[in-house]
Scaffold this motif. Structure first.
Motif, PDB file in Angstrom:
ATOM      1  N   LEU A  33       0.830  -1.200   0.000  1.00 32.25           N
ATOM      2  CA  LEU A  33       0.000   0.000   0.000  1.00 32.25           C
ATOM      3  C   LEU A  33       0.865   1.251   0.000  1.00 32.25           C
ATOM      4  N   PRO A  34       0.679   2.160  -0.969  1.00 36.07           N
ATOM      5  CA  PRO A  34       1.445   3.412  -0.966  1.00 36.07           C
ATOM      6  C   PRO A  34       1.205   4.195   0.320  1.00 36.07           C
ATOM      7  N   PRO A  35       2.205   4.892   0.829  1.00 42.04           N
ATOM      8  CA  PRO A  35       2.072   5.628   2.096  1.00 42.04           C
ATOM      9  C   PRO A  35       0.908   6.602   2.119  1.00 42.04           C
ATOM     10  N   GLN A  36       0.568   7.149   0.953  1.00 46.11           N
ATOM     11  CA  GLN A  36      -0.533   8.117   0.892  1.00 46.11           C
ATOM     12  C   GLN A  36      -1.880   7.507   1.302  1.00 46.11           C
ATOM     13  N   TYR A  37      -1.948   6.171   1.337  1.00 47.56           N
ATOM     14  CA  TYR A  37      -3.198   5.488   1.657  1.00 47.56           C
ATOM     15  C   TYR A  37      -3.184   4.794   3.016  1.00 47.56           C
ATOM     16  N   VAL A  38      -2.061   4.836   3.716  1.00 50.95           N
ATOM     17  CA  VAL A  38      -1.956   4.139   5.002  1.00 50.95           C
ATOM     18  C   VAL A  38      -2.638   4.964   6.094  1.00 50.95           C
ATOM     19  N   TRP A 144      -9.119   4.547  -0.559  1.00 50.49           N
ATOM     20  CA  TRP A 144      -8.898   3.614  -1.670  1.00 50.49           C
ATOM     21  C   TRP A 144     -10.207   3.413  -2.436  1.00 50.49           C
ATOM     22  N   ARG A 145     -10.641   4.450  -3.139  1.00 50.13           N
ATOM     23  CA  ARG A 145     -11.913   4.419  -3.855  1.00 50.13           C
ATOM     24  C   ARG A 145     -11.923   5.454  -4.962  1.00 50.13           C
ATOM     25  N   ASP A 146     -12.500   5.079  -6.097  1.00 55.65           N
ATOM     26  CA  ASP A 146     -12.925   6.023  -7.120  1.00 55.65           C
ATOM     27  C   ASP A 146     -14.449   5.962  -7.171  1.00 55.65           C
ATOM     28  N   PHE A 147     -15.086   7.049  -7.565  1.00 59.90           N
ATOM     29  CA  PHE A 147     -16.542   6.976  -7.702  1.00 59.90           C
ATOM     30  C   PHE A 147     -17.047   7.931  -8.769  1.00 59.90           C
ATOM     31  N   TYR A 215     -13.961   0.030  -5.622  1.00 63.95           N
ATOM     32  CA  TYR A 215     -12.830  -0.211  -4.729  1.00 63.95           C
ATOM     33  C   TYR A 215     -11.914  -1.232  -5.395  1.00 63.95           C
ATOM     34  N   PRO A 216     -10.813  -0.800  -6.006  1.00 59.06           N
ATOM     35  CA  PRO A 216      -9.934  -1.772  -6.680  1.00 59.06           C
ATOM     36  C   PRO A 216      -9.297  -2.734  -5.684  1.00 59.06           C
ATOM     37  N   GLU A 217      -8.758  -3.814  -6.219  1.00 56.14           N
ATOM     38  CA  GLU A 217      -8.036  -4.759  -5.375  1.00 56.14           C
ATOM     39  C   GLU A 217      -6.923  -4.016  -4.643  1.00 56.14           C
ATOM     40  N   CYS A 218      -6.777  -4.325  -3.345  1.00 55.40           N
ATOM     41  CA  CYS A 218      -5.874  -3.563  -2.482  1.00 55.40           C
ATOM     42  C   CYS A 218      -4.804  -4.495  -1.919  1.00 55.40           C
ATOM     43  N   PRO A 219      -3.523  -4.125  -2.015  1.00 50.08           N
ATOM     44  CA  PRO A 219      -2.467  -5.025  -1.540  1.00 50.08           C
ATOM     45  C   PRO A 219      -2.428  -5.199  -0.025  1.00 50.08           C
TER      46      PRO A 219
END
Length: 359
Positions: A33-38, A144-147, A215-219
């Motif tokens: 997960l990129p730090p921007q999303y943690v 972690w979402r686009d809409f 919600y794309p697949e998330c690592p």
């Protein structure tokens, strides 16, 4: 896309270049997960604050006969306690619900350049736009979402520039949901001894909007938020969940720290009460804080938001105060409420609490 050291500038790529998190997964396919999303630790769910499945279930109500007094009783009871309930027997064929989910996935399966044509602020449509996270220019941590958001098409021209992959399905779902929402809101108003006349209808459901949440697949889903803690700011939300993958959690009690998972029920629609209805009812109905976690596989959800027209004045109904009860909320114009909510990151129920009258 990359900085001087060859690393991906995630915020630039996702937000400023309008690729969204779907584009990030498609192009970069991050293994962590990129730090921007943690999310900070205090915003993460853990086994310790999730109630065991089935220990506090969300009611499933059969509404196939709207005239049955039991239906009204169960809806009002759920609105007053849990704030969430699921309905079956609503009359929307299963194949239409499947087609709507497929349409949502179809939109996010379009080429990146085609999706970008609808990016917020520069969309080719005045009634449809797309963005990522919630408020990406104000958030320190992204969701972690686009809409995609659709406004109810009042005329045929309103949807003229919507993409063919989803246009027909969205229009049909709006048509199906509108009478269902009106029946539920009428029931809830009758319980408050209030009639749903034309003016009341403008306040309760003068606007209808629909989201395609992707919600794309998330690592590392355990470190991320699909949607942060919030309550809905409208009157009523009617949600079609993914038919396979879950991820929605609701706060079990208003002030507690426990959460319950709200799993998808086959062909059901999930209903939750919004802030406006809690304010109008002077706390008789509950707008419940909820959140979404991503998964290691992609997920879609499709809410329809019923809400006031922007110039509606929101305050406790006179009928809710007939027994001498004092109003618990200050009067506010709905457009000002919207501005407060959307001007900051998700922060639980602070927007509603900001207008609560402290005795």
């Amino acid at each position: 896309m990359a900085d001087r050291n060859g690393a991906v500038d995630v915020t630039e790529f996702v937000v400023n270049q309008r690729n969204g998190v779907k584009g990030l997964v498609d192009v970069v396919s991050p293994k962590s997960l990129p730090p921007q999303y943690v999310q900070p630790p205090e915003e993460l769910l853990s086994a310790g604050n999730i109630l065991a499945p089935g220990s506090s279930p969300v009611n499933v109500i059969d509404v196939s006969d709207w005239t049955d007094p039991r239906v009204a009783e169960e809806i009002c009871e759920a609105a007053s306690t849990r704030g969430f309930f699921q309905i079956v027997g609503h009359g929307i064929p299963a194949e239409e619900l499947h087609a709507l989910r497929a349409a949502a996935r179809g939109f996010f399966g379009l080429a990146a350049e085609e999706r970008k044509r609808y990016w917020r602020g520069d969309s080719v449509s005045e009634t449809m736009w797309m963005t990522t996270s919630f408020n990406p220019y104000e958030e320190q941590v992204l969701e972690w979402r686009d809409f995609v958001k659709f406004e109810y098409p009042e005329t045929e021209d309103s949807a003229a520039t919507w993409p063919s992959v989803c246009k027909e399905q969205v229009i049909e779902h709006f048509k199906r949901i509108r009478p269902i929402a009106k029946k539920m809101l009428s029931i809830l108003m009758i319980k408050l001894n209030s009639n749903m006349d034309d003016d009341q209808e403008r306040t309760l459901m003068g606007t209808l909007r629909m989201n395609f949440n992707y919600y794309p697949e998330c690592p590392n889903p355990e470190l991320a938020a699909g949607v942060g803690r919030h309550s809905d700011i409208n009157t009523l939300t009617i949600l079609l969940q993914d038919d396979v993958v879950g991820g929605l959690y609701a706060r079990a009690t208003e002030h507690g720290d426990k959460w319950i998972q709200v799993p998808p029920v086959e062909d059901a629609l999930l209903v939750n009460i919004g802030d406006v209805l809690q304010i109008l009812s002077n706390d008789r109905y509950r707008s419940v804080e909820h959140r979404v976690t991503p998964n290691r596989v992609s997920r879609v959800s499709i809410p329809v938001f019923c809400g006031p027209v922007n110039d509606s004045v929101i305050e406790p109904l006179r009928e809710a105060l007939e027994k001498g009860e004092m109003p618990r909320y200050k009067k506010i114009v709905y457009s000002d409420y919207l501005k407060s909510f959307f001007g900051k990151p998700h922060d639980g129920k602070r927007t509603m609490e900001s207008i609560r009258i402290v005795s």
